[in-house]
Write a protein that holds these residues in place. Structure first.
Motif, PDB file in Angstrom:
ATOM      1  N   ALA A  44       0.820  -1.206   0.000  1.00 14.39           N
ATOM      2  CA  ALA A  44       0.000   0.000   0.000  1.00 14.39           C
ATOM      3  C   ALA A  44       0.858   1.262   0.000  1.00 14.39           C
ATOM      4  O   ALA A  44       0.539   2.249  -0.677  1.00 14.39           O
ATOM      5  CB  ALA A  44      -0.929  -0.007   1.227  1.00 14.39           C
ATOM      6  N   THR A  45       1.956   1.238   0.736  1.00 12.74           N
ATOM      7  CA  THR A  45       2.861   2.386   0.766  1.00 12.74           C
ATOM      8  C   THR A  45       3.463   2.645  -0.606  1.00 12.74           C
ATOM      9  O   THR A  45       3.535   3.792  -1.071  1.00 12.74           O
ATOM     10  CB  THR A  45       3.993   2.146   1.783  1.00 12.74           C
ATOM     11  N   ALA A  46       3.875   1.570  -1.281  1.00 14.23           N
ATOM     12  CA  ALA A  46       4.448   1.711  -2.618  1.00 14.23           C
ATOM     13  C   ALA A  46       3.417   2.274  -3.596  1.00 14.23           C
ATOM     14  O   ALA A  46       3.727   3.152  -4.411  1.00 14.23           O
ATOM     15  CB  ALA A  46       4.955   0.355  -3.112  1.00 14.23           C
ATOM     16  N   ALA A  47       2.183   1.778  -3.505  1.00 21.22           N
ATOM     17  CA  ALA A  47       1.124   2.258  -4.389  1.00 21.22           C
ATOM     18  C   ALA A  47       0.836   3.740  -4.146  1.00 21.22           C
ATOM     19  O   ALA A  47       0.649   4.514  -5.092  1.00 21.22           O
ATOM     20  CB  ALA A  47      -0.144   1.435  -4.178  1.00 21.22           C
ATOM     21  N   ALA A  48       0.823   4.154  -2.878  1.00 23.36           N
ATOM     22  CA  ALA A  48       0.553   5.549  -2.539  1.00 23.36           C
ATOM     23  C   ALA A  48       1.673   6.469  -3.025  1.00 23.36           C
ATOM     24  O   ALA A  48       1.418   7.568  -3.518  1.00 23.36           O
ATOM     25  CB  ALA A  48       0.368   5.696  -1.031  1.00 23.36           C
ATOM     26  N   LEU A  49       2.913   6.022  -2.899  1.00 20.78           N
ATOM     27  CA  LEU A  49       4.045   6.833  -3.360  1.00 20.78           C
ATOM     28  C   LEU A  49       4.036   6.973  -4.879  1.00 20.78           C
ATOM     29  O   LEU A  49       4.363   8.040  -5.422  1.00 20.78           O
ATOM     30  CB  LEU A  49       5.361   6.205  -2.887  1.00 20.78           C
ATOM     31  N   THR A  50       3.671   5.902  -5.566  1.00 22.89           N
ATOM     32  CA  THR A  50       3.590   5.975  -7.030  1.00 22.89           C
ATOM     33  C   THR A  50       2.461   6.899  -7.459  1.00 22.89           C
ATOM     34  O   THR A  50       2.585   7.651  -8.430  1.00 22.89           O
ATOM     35  CB  THR A  50       3.385   4.575  -7.629  1.00 22.89           C
ATOM     36  N   GLU A  51       1.345   6.854  -6.719  1.00 26.68           N
ATOM     37  CA  GLU A  51       0.234   7.769  -6.988  1.00 26.68           C
ATOM     38  C   GLU A  51       0.677   9.216  -6.777  1.00 26.68           C
ATOM     39  O   GLU A  51       0.267  10.116  -7.518  1.00 26.68           O
ATOM     40  CB  GLU A  51      -0.943   7.451  -6.064  1.00 26.68           C
ATOM     41  N   TYR A  52       1.536   9.432  -5.805  1.00 27.81           N
ATOM     42  CA  TYR A  52       2.103  10.758  -5.537  1.00 27.81           C
ATOM     43  C   TYR A  52       2.852  11.260  -6.772  1.00 27.81           C
ATOM     44  O   TYR A  52       2.704  12.413  -7.194  1.00 27.81           O
ATOM     45  CB  TYR A  52       3.040  10.656  -4.335  1.00 27.81           C
ATOM     46  N   LEU A  53       3.650  10.368  -7.380  1.00 27.97           N
ATOM     47  CA  LEU A  53       4.418  10.722  -8.572  1.00 27.97           C
ATOM     48  C   LEU A  53       3.504  11.044  -9.741  1.00 27.97           C
ATOM     49  O   LEU A  53       3.653  12.083 -10.403  1.00 27.97           O
ATOM     50  CB  LEU A  53       5.364   9.572  -8.938  1.00 27.97           C
ATOM     51  N   TYR A  54       2.546  10.171  -9.997  1.00 28.13           N
ATOM     52  CA  TYR A  54       1.629  10.385 -11.116  1.00 28.13           C
ATOM     53  C   TYR A  54       0.802  11.650 -10.921  1.00 28.13           C
ATOM     54  O   TYR A  54       0.579  12.412 -11.865  1.00 28.13           O
ATOM     55  CB  TYR A  54       0.700   9.181 -11.269  1.00 28.13           C
ATOM     56  N   PHE A 110       6.738  -4.378  -1.706  1.00 27.29           N
ATOM     57  CA  PHE A 110       6.924  -2.977  -2.070  1.00 27.29           C
ATOM     58  C   PHE A 110       7.232  -2.848  -3.561  1.00 27.29           C
ATOM     59  O   PHE A 110       6.650  -2.001  -4.259  1.00 27.29           O
ATOM     60  CB  PHE A 110       8.064  -2.364  -1.249  1.00 27.29           C
ATOM     61  N   LYS A 111       8.120  -3.693  -4.051  1.00 26.08           N
ATOM     62  CA  LYS A 111       8.470  -3.662  -5.465  1.00 26.08           C
ATOM     63  C   LYS A 111       7.254  -3.969  -6.323  1.00 26.08           C
ATOM     64  O   LYS A 111       7.025  -3.334  -7.364  1.00 26.08           O
ATOM     65  CB  LYS A 111       9.580  -4.678  -5.745  1.00 26.08           C
ATOM     66  N   LYS A 112       6.464  -4.930  -5.892  1.00 24.51           N
ATOM     67  CA  LYS A 112       5.260  -5.280  -6.629  1.00 24.51           C
ATOM     68  C   LYS A 112       4.280  -4.111  -6.658  1.00 24.51           C
ATOM     69  O   LYS A 112       3.626  -3.850  -7.676  1.00 24.51           O
ATOM     70  CB  LYS A 112       4.596  -6.504  -5.999  1.00 24.51           C
ATOM     71  N   GLY A 113       4.191  -3.395  -5.538  1.00 24.05           N
ATOM     72  CA  GLY A 113       3.308  -2.244  -5.474  1.00 24.05           C
ATOM     73  C   GLY A 113       3.712  -1.162  -6.455  1.00 24.05           C
ATOM     74  O   GLY A 113       2.868  -0.548  -7.122  1.00 24.05           O
ATOM     75  N   VAL A 114       5.011  -0.921  -6.556  1.00 24.64           N
ATOM     76  CA  VAL A 114       5.513   0.087  -7.508  1.00 24.64           C
ATOM     77  C   VAL A 114       5.208  -0.346  -8.940  1.00 24.64           C
ATOM     78  O   VAL A 114       4.711   0.439  -9.756  1.00 24.64           O
ATOM     79  CB  VAL A 114       7.024   0.303  -7.322  1.00 24.64           C
ATOM     80  N   LEU A 115       5.495  -1.602  -9.256  1.00 30.00           N
ATOM     81  CA  LEU A 115       5.316  -2.093 -10.620  1.00 30.00           C
ATOM     82  C   LEU A 115       3.846  -2.066 -11.043  1.00 30.00           C
ATOM     83  O   LEU A 115       3.521  -1.639 -12.154  1.00 30.00           O
ATOM     84  CB  LEU A 115       5.882  -3.515 -10.741  1.00 30.00           C
ATOM     85  N   LEU A 116       2.953  -2.525 -10.169  1.00 30.98           N
ATOM     86  CA  LEU A 116       1.532  -2.526 -10.517  1.00 30.98           C
ATOM     87  C   LEU A 116       0.991  -1.102 -10.658  1.00 30.98           C
ATOM     88  O   LEU A 116       0.159  -0.831 -11.525  1.00 30.98           O
ATOM     89  CB  LEU A 116       0.730  -3.283  -9.464  1.00 30.98           C
ATOM     90  N   SER A 117       1.467  -0.212  -9.807  1.00 31.83           N
ATOM     91  CA  SER A 117       1.006   1.175  -9.874  1.00 31.83           C
ATOM     92  C   SER A 117       1.525   1.869 -11.129  1.00 31.83           C
ATOM     93  O   SER A 117       0.809   2.655 -11.763  1.00 31.83           O
ATOM     94  CB  SER A 117       1.453   1.943  -8.628  1.00 31.83           C
ATOM     95  N   LEU A 118       2.765   1.582 -11.504  1.00 37.64           N
ATOM     96  CA  LEU A 118       3.317   2.165 -12.728  1.00 37.64           C
ATOM     97  C   LEU A 118       2.586   1.656 -13.965  1.00 37.64           C
ATOM     98  O   LEU A 118       2.568   2.323 -14.999  1.00 37.64           O
ATOM     99  CB  LEU A 118       4.817   1.840 -12.843  1.00 37.64           C
ATOM    100  N   ALA A 119       1.997   0.475 -13.839  1.00 41.62           N
ATOM    101  CA  ALA A 119       1.249  -0.097 -14.959  1.00 41.62           C
ATOM    102  C   ALA A 119      -0.156   0.493 -15.053  1.00 41.62           C
ATOM    103  O   ALA A 119      -0.974   0.015 -15.848  1.00 41.62           O
ATOM    104  CB  ALA A 119       1.167  -1.612 -14.809  1.00 41.62           C
ATOM    105  N   ASN A 120      -0.419   1.523 -14.263  1.00 44.21           N
ATOM    106  CA  ASN A 120      -1.730   2.177 -14.269  1.00 44.21           C
ATOM    107  C   ASN A 120      -1.588   3.653 -14.611  1.00 44.21           C
ATOM    108  O   ASN A 120      -1.865   4.528 -13.789  1.00 44.21           O
ATOM    109  CB  ASN A 120      -2.414   2.019 -12.902  1.00 44.21           C
ATOM    110  N   PRO A 121      -1.138   3.973 -15.838  1.00 46.57           N
ATOM    111  CA  PRO A 121      -0.921   5.377 -16.211  1.00 46.57           C
ATOM    112  C   PRO A 121      -2.198   6.181 -16.349  1.00 46.57           C
ATOM    113  O   PRO A 121      -2.152   7.402 -16.529  1.00 46.57           O
ATOM    114  CB  PRO A 121      -0.202   5.250 -17.563  1.00 46.57           C
ATOM    115  N   LEU A 122      -3.370   5.535 -16.239  1.00 46.47           N
ATOM    116  CA  LEU A 122      -4.629   6.273 -16.299  1.00 46.47           C
ATOM    117  C   LEU A 122      -4.780   7.227 -15.120  1.00 46.47           C
ATOM    118  O   LEU A 122      -5.644   8.104 -15.143  1.00 46.47           O
ATOM    119  CB  LEU A 122      -5.812   5.296 -16.326  1.00 46.47           C
ATOM    120  N   ALA A 123      -3.923   7.051 -14.103  1.00 51.22           N
ATOM    121  CA  ALA A 123      -3.962   7.975 -12.971  1.00 51.22           C
ATOM    122  C   ALA A 123      -3.625   9.393 -13.420  1.00 51.22           C
ATOM    123  O   ALA A 123      -4.126  10.366 -12.851  1.00 51.22           O
ATOM    124  CB  ALA A 123      -2.980   7.519 -11.889  1.00 51.22           C
TER     125      ALA A 123
END
Length: 203
Positions: A44-54, A110-123
């Motif tokens: 969840a932390t990785a997903a939130a940080l990636t959302e921060y970037l997007y 954490f790595k999985k969270g980053v990868l899955l979130s990066l695969a969601n550019p619709l954000a």
């Protein structure tokens, strides 16, 4: 403008935007059901940080567009139309099966969270439209001084939704099965926002 209002605006739309079942919250739920709570929070932390970037990319781009002559005057109409379409998409979208299964996966959460979130550019287009709408309606005013407050609210909203998934565990599957809560409520909110953009005196 109050930084608290900016933070809450980012938090609210991030939270409701993360409710519909997707790869992020379904994977978080899988970790929770496997009782891998630390892995779930790491994911969840990785997903939130990636959302921060997007979100940061999208908001910066939106600020650039609104400061460009000849574009900003059309933003309210365009974002209103897109939000109505997004709402209709949610209203008529068929529920997806969560397919939550026990997994013996060993990869770092954490790595999985980053990868899955990066695969969601619709954000990026999502936050571009939502932010443009909020600014065009005069509900928020984002500039260089408070930009990071708004983006932080988005990131925290994503994390809190995923943390709710972890805490609710199996009960979240019942929420996901309720198409009114997961699709129609967010859909109606987006449609309402879109319609308001056309009838608002700020238009």
């Amino acid at each position: 403008m109050s930084t608290f209002i900016l933070f809450i605006a980012g938090f609210f739309f991030s939270f409701i935007g993360s409710i519909p079942p997707g790869s992020i919250n379904i994977t978080t739920l899988q970790y929770a059901l496997e009782n891998r709570i630390k892995a779930a929070f790491s994911f969840a932390t990785a997903a939130a940080l990636t959302e921060y970037l997007y979100a940061a990319i999208a908001v910066r781009f939106q600020i650039y567009l609104t400061e460009t002559a000849g574009i900003s005057q059309y933003f309210q109409m365009v974002t209103g139309s897109v939000l109505i379409l997004l709402g209709l998409f949610n209203l008529f979208k068929k529920p997806v099966e969560s397919n939550v299964q026990t997994s013996g996966e060993k990869r770092n959460a954490f790595k999985k969270g980053v990868l899955l979130s990066l695969a969601n550019p619709l954000a990026i287009p999502f936050w571009l439209m939502v932010t443009a709408y909020l600014q065009s309606m005069g509900w928020v005013e984002i500039n260089g001084q408070n930009f990071w407050i708004y983006v932080a609210g988005i990131s925290v909203g994503t994390f809190c939704l995923l943390a709710s998934v972890i805490k609710l565990g199996s009960r979240f599957t019942a929420i996901q099965d309720n198409s009114f809560l997961t699709y129609k409520v967010p859909g109606l909110i987006f449609i309402g926002m879109g319609i308001w953009s056309f009838i608002s005196p700020n238009q």
